[in-house]
Design a protein around this motif. Structure first.
Motif, PDB file in Angstrom:
ATOM      1  N   GLY A   5      -7.387 -12.353  -3.497  1.00 35.48           N
ATOM      2  CA  GLY A   5      -8.582 -12.150  -4.305  1.00 35.48           C
ATOM      3  C   GLY A   5      -9.114 -10.729  -4.221  1.00 35.48           C
ATOM      4  O   GLY A   5      -9.609 -10.180  -5.212  1.00 35.48           O
ATOM      5  N   THR A   6      -9.025 -10.117  -3.047  1.00 35.61           N
ATOM      6  CA  THR A   6      -9.490  -8.735  -2.892  1.00 35.61           C
ATOM      7  C   THR A   6      -8.653  -7.778  -3.730  1.00 35.61           C
ATOM      8  O   THR A   6      -9.194  -6.893  -4.413  1.00 35.61           O
ATOM      9  CB  THR A   6      -9.425  -8.321  -1.414  1.00 35.61           C
ATOM     10  OG1 THR A   6     -10.245  -9.214  -0.648  1.00 35.61           O
ATOM     11  CG2 THR A   6      -9.921  -6.911  -1.229  1.00 35.61           C
ATOM     12  N   VAL A   7      -7.335  -7.947  -3.706  1.00 32.88           N
ATOM     13  CA  VAL A   7      -6.466  -7.094  -4.514  1.00 32.88           C
ATOM     14  C   VAL A   7      -6.752  -7.288  -5.997  1.00 32.88           C
ATOM     15  O   VAL A   7      -6.822  -6.316  -6.778  1.00 32.88           O
ATOM     16  CB  VAL A   7      -4.990  -7.388  -4.196  1.00 32.88           C
ATOM     17  CG1 VAL A   7      -4.066  -6.582  -5.109  1.00 32.88           C
ATOM     18  CG2 VAL A   7      -4.685  -7.074  -2.739  1.00 32.88           C
ATOM     19  N   SER A   8      -6.944  -8.532  -6.418  1.00 28.84           N
ATOM     20  CA  SER A   8      -7.256  -8.797  -7.823  1.00 28.84           C
ATOM     21  C   SER A   8      -8.589  -8.185  -8.224  1.00 28.84           C
ATOM     22  O   SER A   8      -8.734  -7.650  -9.327  1.00 28.84           O
ATOM     23  CB  SER A   8      -7.266 -10.313  -8.067  1.00 28.84           C
ATOM     24  OG  SER A   8      -7.645 -10.614  -9.388  1.00 28.84           O
TER      25      SER A   8
ATOM     26  N   LEU B   4      -2.071   1.270  -4.835  1.00 26.33           N
ATOM     27  CA  LEU B   4      -2.747   0.495  -3.795  1.00 26.33           C
ATOM     28  C   LEU B   4      -2.151   0.803  -2.422  1.00 26.33           C
ATOM     29  O   LEU B   4      -2.889   0.908  -1.422  1.00 26.33           O
ATOM     30  CB  LEU B   4      -2.638  -0.994  -4.107  1.00 26.33           C
ATOM     31  CG  LEU B   4      -3.309  -1.955  -3.128  1.00 26.33           C
ATOM     32  CD1 LEU B   4      -4.798  -1.656  -3.011  1.00 26.33           C
ATOM     33  CD2 LEU B   4      -3.087  -3.407  -3.555  1.00 26.33           C
ATOM     34  N   ALA B   5      -0.828   0.937  -2.350  1.00 24.69           N
ATOM     35  CA  ALA B   5      -0.204   1.301  -1.073  1.00 24.69           C
ATOM     36  C   ALA B   5      -0.673   2.679  -0.613  1.00 24.69           C
ATOM     37  O   ALA B   5      -0.947   2.886   0.577  1.00 24.69           O
ATOM     38  CB  ALA B   5       1.322   1.280  -1.215  1.00 24.69           C
ATOM     39  N   ALA B   6      -0.796   3.620  -1.554  1.00 19.61           N
ATOM     40  CA  ALA B   6      -1.277   4.955  -1.183  1.00 19.61           C
ATOM     41  C   ALA B   6      -2.724   4.908  -0.697  1.00 19.61           C
ATOM     42  O   ALA B   6      -3.093   5.594   0.260  1.00 19.61           O
ATOM     43  CB  ALA B   6      -1.153   5.895  -2.384  1.00 19.61           C
ATOM     44  N   MET B   7      -3.564   4.078  -1.340  1.00 21.59           N
ATOM     45  CA  MET B   7      -4.948   3.938  -0.888  1.00 21.59           C
ATOM     46  C   MET B   7      -5.007   3.377   0.531  1.00 21.59           C
ATOM     47  O   MET B   7      -5.796   3.839   1.367  1.00 21.59           O
ATOM     48  CB  MET B   7      -5.719   3.032  -1.849  1.00 21.59           C
ATOM     49  CG  MET B   7      -6.027   3.651  -3.195  1.00 21.59           C
ATOM     50  SD  MET B   7      -6.872   2.490  -4.304  1.00 21.59           S
ATOM     51  CE  MET B   7      -8.315   2.088  -3.324  1.00 21.59           C
ATOM     52  N   ALA B   8      -4.170   2.380   0.802  1.00 21.58           N
ATOM     53  CA  ALA B   8      -4.163   1.801   2.144  1.00 21.58           C
ATOM     54  C   ALA B   8      -3.676   2.812   3.181  1.00 21.58           C
ATOM     55  O   ALA B   8      -4.220   2.893   4.295  1.00 21.58           O
ATOM     56  CB  ALA B   8      -3.279   0.553   2.166  1.00 21.58           C
ATOM     57  N   ILE B   9      -2.673   3.603   2.826  1.00 19.06           N
ATOM     58  CA  ILE B   9      -2.185   4.617   3.762  1.00 19.06           C
ATOM     59  C   ILE B   9      -3.239   5.698   3.975  1.00 19.06           C
ATOM     60  O   ILE B   9      -3.389   6.239   5.081  1.00 19.06           O
ATOM     61  CB  ILE B   9      -0.860   5.209   3.248  1.00 19.06           C
ATOM     62  CG1 ILE B   9       0.223   4.120   3.247  1.00 19.06           C
ATOM     63  CG2 ILE B   9      -0.402   6.369   4.117  1.00 19.06           C
ATOM     64  CD1 ILE B   9       1.521   4.547   2.596  1.00 19.06           C
TER      65      ILE B   9
ATOM     66  N   VAL C  71      -2.415  -4.538   3.651  1.00 19.87           N
ATOM     67  CA  VAL C  71      -2.497  -4.246   2.218  1.00 19.87           C
ATOM     68  C   VAL C  71      -1.387  -3.294   1.791  1.00 19.87           C
ATOM     69  O   VAL C  71      -0.792  -3.450   0.711  1.00 19.87           O
ATOM     70  CB  VAL C  71      -3.884  -3.668   1.875  1.00 19.87           C
ATOM     71  CG1 VAL C  71      -3.938  -3.225   0.420  1.00 19.87           C
ATOM     72  CG2 VAL C  71      -4.964  -4.701   2.143  1.00 19.87           C
ATOM     73  N   ALA C  72      -1.077  -2.308   2.615  1.00 20.14           N
ATOM     74  CA  ALA C  72      -0.005  -1.369   2.264  1.00 20.14           C
ATOM     75  C   ALA C  72       1.339  -2.078   2.165  1.00 20.14           C
ATOM     76  O   ALA C  72       2.116  -1.844   1.216  1.00 20.14           O
ATOM     77  CB  ALA C  72       0.063  -0.240   3.299  1.00 20.14           C
ATOM     78  N   ALA C  73       1.659  -2.948   3.112  1.00 16.39           N
ATOM     79  CA  ALA C  73       2.916  -3.690   3.048  1.00 16.39           C
ATOM     80  C   ALA C  73       2.950  -4.613   1.837  1.00 16.39           C
ATOM     81  O   ALA C  73       3.981  -4.744   1.162  1.00 16.39           O
ATOM     82  CB  ALA C  73       3.117  -4.482   4.338  1.00 16.39           C
TER      83      ALA C  73
END
Length: 599
Positions: free
Chosen positions: A467-470, A487-492, A189-191
């Motif tokens: 779909g999860t990101v949406s 979203l990248a910060a949340m994944a990190i 998700v981060a990438a």
């Protein structure tokens, strides 16, 4: 007047250009007609100029022409795809590039230290590839959607490898625990988010369109598999019992599950139903069905329903995470996921018993299934109405484009992968499938159909990722601006949480600081795009801000690590002046953070 160029693939001898003098005349000895017949085509010239042919009677120049045209077409196709991706990302700014570089560096460094460099690299590359495919599938042009549908197949394989292992880790199949699954999901998700940081359609339905297009590509593959296997007599004989067995098992899991899958199936059903109602209520113009004097009240009621379903989605997500993570956190339950009986022992009475009763209630599950079916049916009717109004031809072009691209590359990739070793591995895997009637059905499939079925599962995983990101954006877990960096910060931060759980606190502190740096740099880029546009000369300001953010994050991480080590040394502060200074510094930090957030 200009001369005509040689046709592509020729050596320049098939047509002769006419040289002109500066005064408009022609040079002596040159032909005066452009495009005149080649003198070599006459019988006399054919006797004097020898020509060689291959065994098939074709001249080498034609073979060279075919090769040249093929290479040129490949180059033009690659350039078109890259141009489409660059156009979709709309010229990333310096801060966007810095966001992507920081995200990938953190993924490779932290992921490599946790699950190994190769595994982390595969997950990261899969996320980047998924982002590039999303920009193509989210386009309105059928050609780009077709190219995206074709590229979705190999990218889905890259995504499916870490995602499959993540599911295995989450349910304890591979023996590592659910936090390794969190690490894998966070890397992908981060990438994905870091690459899409500059995509304008990320928060405007682009990822949702990519999820639908990936599903359409998967449906096209399903149609090809059905057409291929239906002529097989063994498939026709075993299809009925297998479908009945699978339908009965799925119905049992949803309506009357056992203790093992009861909590997971309940929260998954709540998530699916709430998500379907949330999307349908926002998609269908319900207020238009009411009289004009009541439309405002109906609109407010629709808003209330959407907010309620948004809360239900968040509760379901928390519940799903809890029933998977709690056994690993508490280390006193052997079952993953958590069963209703174990859930009732964790939650205080009488709430625990009531929650276990609700999870196992058959009537509630039936109501959720009925509501889910109605919401899906109404959404399908509204989609049909809108499609007929837009024009059937344009809608069919957008629908069929990803299907065609996905089917073509799936068949090509399946023909390459259908080696004897792969076929033997798939047959051994199929024989372990339960129930046995499904395994017997799959063993009747041709080998290439089994490979296509595996690719179909990979496409489904890629669609679920989009779909999860949406869904996270739809229920407002992500902010309205700087969505990719957030979203990248949340994944990190998910990586940082996993590091903290396994006892690597200092690494978790550095990773959390990196998450805030990624978000700050990406948010600054989004603000510049909104105020000044992409063409503004802001490289110097962006570089200064990015370097300042990195320096600030490093300073905060160093200070936090120092405080952590000092607190772990059990040194007491006995001097009142030092204690007062520490308290004042803490209060000043709180004031500064509040002031910055307010600005």
């Amino acid at each position: 007047m200009t001369t005509s160029d040689p046709e592509p693939g020729t050596d320049g001898r098939d047509q002769q250009s006419t040289p002109f003098r500066s005064d408009g005349g022609t040079e002596s000895g040159a032909s005066t007609r452009v495009g005149s017949p080649d003198p070599r085509s006459s019988p006399r010239s054919s006797r004097t100029v020898p020509s060689s042919t291959d065994r098939d009677g074709r001249s080498p120049s034609r073979l060279e022409s075919v090769r040249t045209v093929t290479i040129a077409s490949g180059k033009r196709g690659t350039s078109a795809v890259l141009g489409a991706v660059r156009g979709a990302l709309a010229q990333p700014t310096t801060s966007d590039v810095a966001t992507l570089v920081l995200t990938l560096a953190i993924c490779l460094a932290v992921g490599g230290s946790l699950i190994g460099p190769r595994f982390a690299a595969v997950a990261t590359v899969g996320g980047v590839g998924a982002a590039l495919v999303a920009t193509l599938l989210g386009s309105d042009r059928p050609v780009r959607r077709a190219v995206g549908g074709a590229l979705a197949v190999p990218v889905a394989v890259l995504v499916a490898v870490p995602v499959t292992l993540a599911w295995a880790f989450a349910v304890g199949v591979a023996g590592f625990g659910p936090f390794t699954a969190v690490i894998v999901w966070s890397l992908v998700v981060a990438a994905l988010a870091g690459t899409l940081a500059s995509w304008d359609r990320l928060g405007d339905g682009g990822v949702r369109a990519a999820a639908r297009a990936t599903t359409l590509a998967a449906l096209g593959v399903v149609a090809v598999v059905v057409v291929r296997v239906l002529p097989e007599a063994g498939v026709r004989e075993r299809a009925g019992p297998a479908v009945a067995e699978v339908t009965g098992a799925a119905s049992g899991v949803l309506r009357e599950p056992g203790q093992t899958l009861a909590t997971v199936s309940f929260f998954a059903l709540v998530l699916a139903t709430a998500g379907a109602v949330f999307v349908t209520v926002g998609y269908v113009p319900i207020e238009r069905l009411a009289p004009p004097d009541r439309r405002e009240a109906v609109s407010r009621a629709v808003g209330v329903v959407r907010r309620g379903n948004s809360i239900a989605i968040r509760v379901a997500l928390v519940g799903l995470s809890g029933v998977v993570m709690l056994p690993a956190l508490l280390e006193q339950f052997s079952d993953v996921p958590l069963s209703p009986r174990e859930l009732s022992t964790i939650v205080p009475l009488p709430v625990g018993e009531a929650l276990a009763t609700v999870v196992l209630a058959r009537e509630i599950r039936l109501v959720l299934l009925v509501v889910l079916a109605i919401a899906a049916f109404v959404a399908a009717l509204e989609w049909t109405r809108r499609a007929l109004r837009r024009g059937l031809a344009a809608v069919l072009a957008r629908l069929l484009a990803p299907m065609v691209g996905g089917v073509v590359l799936t068949l090509a990739l399946a023909s390459v992968l259908a080696t004897p070793a792969v076929e033997a591995s798939l047959e051994a895997l199929v024989r372990q499938i339960e129930p046995q009637v499904v395994a017997d059905l799959l063993l009747e499939f041709p080998p290439i159909a089994l490979v296509v079925a595996v690719l179909l599962v990979a496409l489904g995983m890629l669609s679920s990722l989009f779909g999860t990101v949406s869904l996270l954006r739809a229920i407002r877990l992500l902010p309205p601006r700087a969505i990719g960096s957030a979203l990248a910060a949340m994944a990190i931060l998910g990586l940082a949480g996993s590091l903290a759980v396994i006892g690597r606190t200092e690494a978790a502190i550095w990773t959390a600081a990196g998450a805030f740096v990624v978000w700050d740099v990406g948010e600054y880029a989004d603000g510049l795009r909104a105020e000044l546009g992409r063409d503004a000369a802001t490289m110097r300001a962006e570089l200064v801000h990015a370097l300042g953010a990195v320096a600030t994050g490093a300073a905060v991480a160093l200070g936090t690590v120092g405080l952590y080590r000092w607190a772990g040394s059990d040194v007491l502060v006995v001097d009142r002046r030092l204690a007062a200074a520490a308290l004042g510094a803490a209060l000043l930090a709180v004031v500064l953070v509040a002031w910055i957030l307010r600005k």
